[in-house]
Write a protein that holds these residues in place. Structure first.
Motif, mmCIF file in Angstrom:
data_model
loop_
_atom_site.group_PDB
_atom_site.id
_atom_site.type_symbol
_atom_site.label_atom_id
_atom_site.label_comp_id
_atom_site.label_asym_id
_atom_site.label_seq_id
_atom_site.Cartn_x
_atom_site.Cartn_y
_atom_site.Cartn_z
ATOM 1 N N MET A 57 0.827 -1.206 0.000
ATOM 2 C CA MET A 57 0.000 0.000 0.000
ATOM 3 C C MET A 57 0.867 1.264 0.000
ATOM 4 S SD MET A 57 -3.354 -0.813 2.295
ATOM 5 C CE MET A 57 -2.560 -1.670 3.646
ATOM 6 N N VAL A 58 1.958 1.240 0.721
ATOM 7 C CA VAL A 58 2.862 2.396 0.741
ATOM 8 C C VAL A 58 3.498 2.601 -0.636
ATOM 9 C CG1 VAL A 58 5.011 3.282 1.724
ATOM 10 C CG2 VAL A 58 3.275 2.292 3.226
ATOM 11 N N VAL A 59 3.896 1.524 -1.275
ATOM 12 C CA VAL A 59 4.456 1.619 -2.631
ATOM 13 C C VAL A 59 3.393 2.146 -3.600
ATOM 14 C CG1 VAL A 59 5.333 0.264 -4.584
ATOM 15 C CG2 VAL A 59 6.232 -0.130 -2.281
ATOM 16 N N ALA A 60 2.172 1.637 -3.496
ATOM 17 C CA ALA A 60 1.088 2.107 -4.372
ATOM 18 C C ALA A 60 0.813 3.589 -4.148
ATOM 19 C CB ALA A 60 -0.182 1.289 -4.126
ATOM 20 N N LEU A 61 0.841 4.025 -2.896
ATOM 21 C CA LEU A 61 0.639 5.440 -2.599
ATOM 22 C C LEU A 61 1.749 6.282 -3.217
ATOM 23 C CD1 LEU A 61 -0.809 7.762 -1.167
ATOM 24 C CD2 LEU A 61 0.526 7.210 0.874
ATOM 25 N N GLY A 62 2.990 5.854 -3.065
ATOM 26 C CA GLY A 62 4.115 6.596 -3.632
ATOM 27 C C GLY A 62 4.032 6.707 -5.144
ATOM 28 N N LEU A 63 3.727 5.608 -5.806
ATOM 29 C CA LEU A 63 3.597 5.633 -7.263
ATOM 30 C C LEU A 63 2.429 6.511 -7.710
ATOM 31 C CD1 LEU A 63 4.318 1.906 -8.150
ATOM 32 C CD2 LEU A 63 5.748 3.886 -8.658
ATOM 33 N N ILE A 82 -6.885 4.326 -7.834
ATOM 34 C CA ILE A 82 -6.141 3.840 -6.670
ATOM 35 C C ILE A 82 -6.880 4.183 -5.380
ATOM 36 C CG2 ILE A 82 -3.945 3.901 -5.441
ATOM 37 C CD1 ILE A 82 -3.883 2.476 -8.174
ATOM 38 N N ALA A 83 -7.487 5.367 -5.302
ATOM 39 C CA ALA A 83 -8.284 5.723 -4.122
ATOM 40 C C ALA A 83 -9.457 4.755 -3.965
ATOM 41 C CB ALA A 83 -8.778 7.160 -4.238
ATOM 42 N N TRP A 84 -10.075 4.387 -5.060
ATOM 43 C CA TRP A 84 -11.176 3.415 -5.039
ATOM 44 C C TRP A 84 -10.672 2.057 -4.540
ATOM 45 C CZ3 TRP A 84 -13.230 0.657 -9.930
ATOM 46 C CH2 TRP A 84 -14.380 -0.068 -9.633
ATOM 47 N N ALA A 85 -9.502 1.647 -4.985
ATOM 48 C CA ALA A 85 -8.915 0.387 -4.528
ATOM 49 C C ALA A 85 -8.628 0.431 -3.025
ATOM 50 C CB ALA A 85 -7.630 0.090 -5.300
ATOM 51 N N PHE A 86 -8.091 1.564 -2.552
ATOM 52 C CA PHE A 86 -7.846 1.706 -1.111
ATOM 53 C C PHE A 86 -9.154 1.645 -0.328
ATOM 54 C CE2 PHE A 86 -3.582 3.756 -1.940
ATOM 55 C CZ PHE A 86 -2.856 2.784 -1.275
ATOM 56 N N TRP A 87 -10.209 2.228 -0.885
ATOM 57 C CA TRP A 87 -11.516 2.170 -0.228
ATOM 58 C C TRP A 87 -11.978 0.718 -0.088
ATOM 59 C CZ3 TRP A 87 -14.413 5.512 2.378
ATOM 60 C CH2 TRP A 87 -15.716 5.147 2.684
ATOM 61 N N GLY A 88 -11.804 -0.066 -1.137
ATOM 62 C CA GLY A 88 -12.179 -1.476 -1.084
ATOM 63 C C GLY A 88 -11.360 -2.263 -0.075
ATOM 64 N N GLU A 101 -6.908 -0.685 8.280
ATOM 65 C CA GLU A 101 -7.993 0.282 8.286
ATOM 66 C C GLU A 101 -7.443 1.700 8.174
ATOM 67 O OE1 GLU A 101 -11.768 1.716 11.026
ATOM 68 O OE2 GLU A 101 -10.389 0.230 11.809
ATOM 69 N N TRP A 102 -6.373 1.985 8.919
ATOM 70 C CA TRP A 102 -5.833 3.336 9.000
ATOM 71 C C TRP A 102 -5.075 3.749 7.741
ATOM 72 C CZ3 TRP A 102 -0.770 5.250 9.266
ATOM 73 C CH2 TRP A 102 -0.675 6.580 9.642
ATOM 74 N N ILE A 103 -4.211 2.895 7.229
ATOM 75 C CA ILE A 103 -3.388 3.251 6.066
ATOM 76 C C ILE A 103 -4.232 3.542 4.826
ATOM 77 C CG2 ILE A 103 -1.642 2.393 4.439
ATOM 78 C CD1 ILE A 103 -0.218 1.156 6.827
ATOM 79 N N PRO A 104 -5.219 2.712 4.475
ATOM 80 C CA PRO A 104 -6.040 3.066 3.303
ATOM 81 C C PRO A 104 -6.801 4.387 3.472
ATOM 82 C CG PRO A 104 -6.315 0.758 3.809
ATOM 83 C CD PRO A 104 -5.535 1.352 4.940
ATOM 84 N N LYS A 105 -7.321 4.640 4.668
ATOM 85 C CA LYS A 105 -8.045 5.899 4.886
ATOM 86 C C LYS A 105 -7.129 7.106 4.706
ATOM 87 C CE LYS A 105 -11.682 4.302 7.978
ATOM 88 N NZ LYS A 105 -12.228 4.341 9.345
ATOM 89 N N MET A 106 -5.949 7.047 5.309
ATOM 90 C CA MET A 106 -5.011 8.155 5.177
ATOM 91 C C MET A 106 -4.518 8.287 3.730
ATOM 92 S SD MET A 106 -5.135 9.562 8.009
ATOM 93 C CE MET A 106 -3.944 10.816 7.642
ATOM 94 N N SER A 107 -4.342 7.168 3.055
ATOM 95 C CA SER A 107 -3.906 7.197 1.658
ATOM 96 C C SER A 107 -4.943 7.873 0.777
ATOM 97 C CB SER A 107 -3.632 5.777 1.155
ATOM 98 O OG SER A 107 -2.560 5.208 1.866
ATOM 99 N N ILE A 108 -6.216 7.600 1.037
ATOM 100 C CA ILE A 108 -7.287 8.232 0.264
ATOM 101 C C ILE A 108 -7.239 9.751 0.456
ATOM 102 C CG2 ILE A 108 -9.793 8.505 0.089
ATOM 103 C CD1 ILE A 108 -9.980 5.474 0.755
ATOM 104 N N VAL A 109 -7.070 10.191 1.695
ATOM 105 C CA VAL A 109 -7.002 11.627 1.980
ATOM 106 C C VAL A 109 -5.800 12.251 1.260
ATOM 107 C CG1 VAL A 109 -6.598 13.327 3.804
ATOM 108 C CG2 VAL A 109 -8.228 11.462 4.168
ATOM 109 N N ILE A 110 -4.656 11.589 1.319
ATOM 110 C CA ILE A 110 -3.448 12.114 0.675
ATOM 111 C C ILE A 110 -3.617 12.158 -0.841
ATOM 112 C CG2 ILE A 110 -1.005 11.626 0.218
ATOM 113 C CD1 ILE A 110 -0.907 10.469 3.116
ATOM 114 N N ILE A 111 -4.166 11.097 -1.422
ATOM 115 C CA ILE A 111 -4.359 11.051 -2.884
ATOM 116 C C ILE A 111 -5.327 12.138 -3.332
ATOM 117 C CG2 ILE A 111 -5.339 9.697 -4.780
ATOM 118 C CD1 ILE A 111 -4.217 7.187 -3.334
#
Length: 85
Positions: A14-20, A37-43, A56-66
């Protein structure tokens, strides 16, 4: 090695996906890639939140960052277009 290894690997991916996603969104300004990618993190968050708090926490924060990056990219592009006219 079982569950904790899988959770750790999921976090790394997930961290690599966020960075890319940030790289592609900022460098190439491809907004649709960020949405996918935000949709994938939501899923991931919806289906895996009960497995680990990290999943739970990393996908939520990733969505906000994206989404924040996408908005900044759009505003930067509009500002650049307006000032060049």
């Amino acid at each position: 090695i079982g569950a904790s290894y899988q959770i750790g690997w999921s976090v790394v991916m997930m961290v690599v996906a966020l960075g890319l996603t940030l790289l592609i969104t900022l460098r190439y300004q491809v907004i649709s890639y960020g949405l996918v990618i935000a949709w994938a993190f939501w899923g991931i968050q919806a289906n895996q939140a009960d497995v680990s708090p990290l999943l739970e926490w990393i996908p939520k924060m990733s969505i906000v960052i994206i989404l924040s990056t996408m908005i900044a990219s759009i505003l930067y592009r509009k500002g650049k277009t307006v000032s060049s006219v």
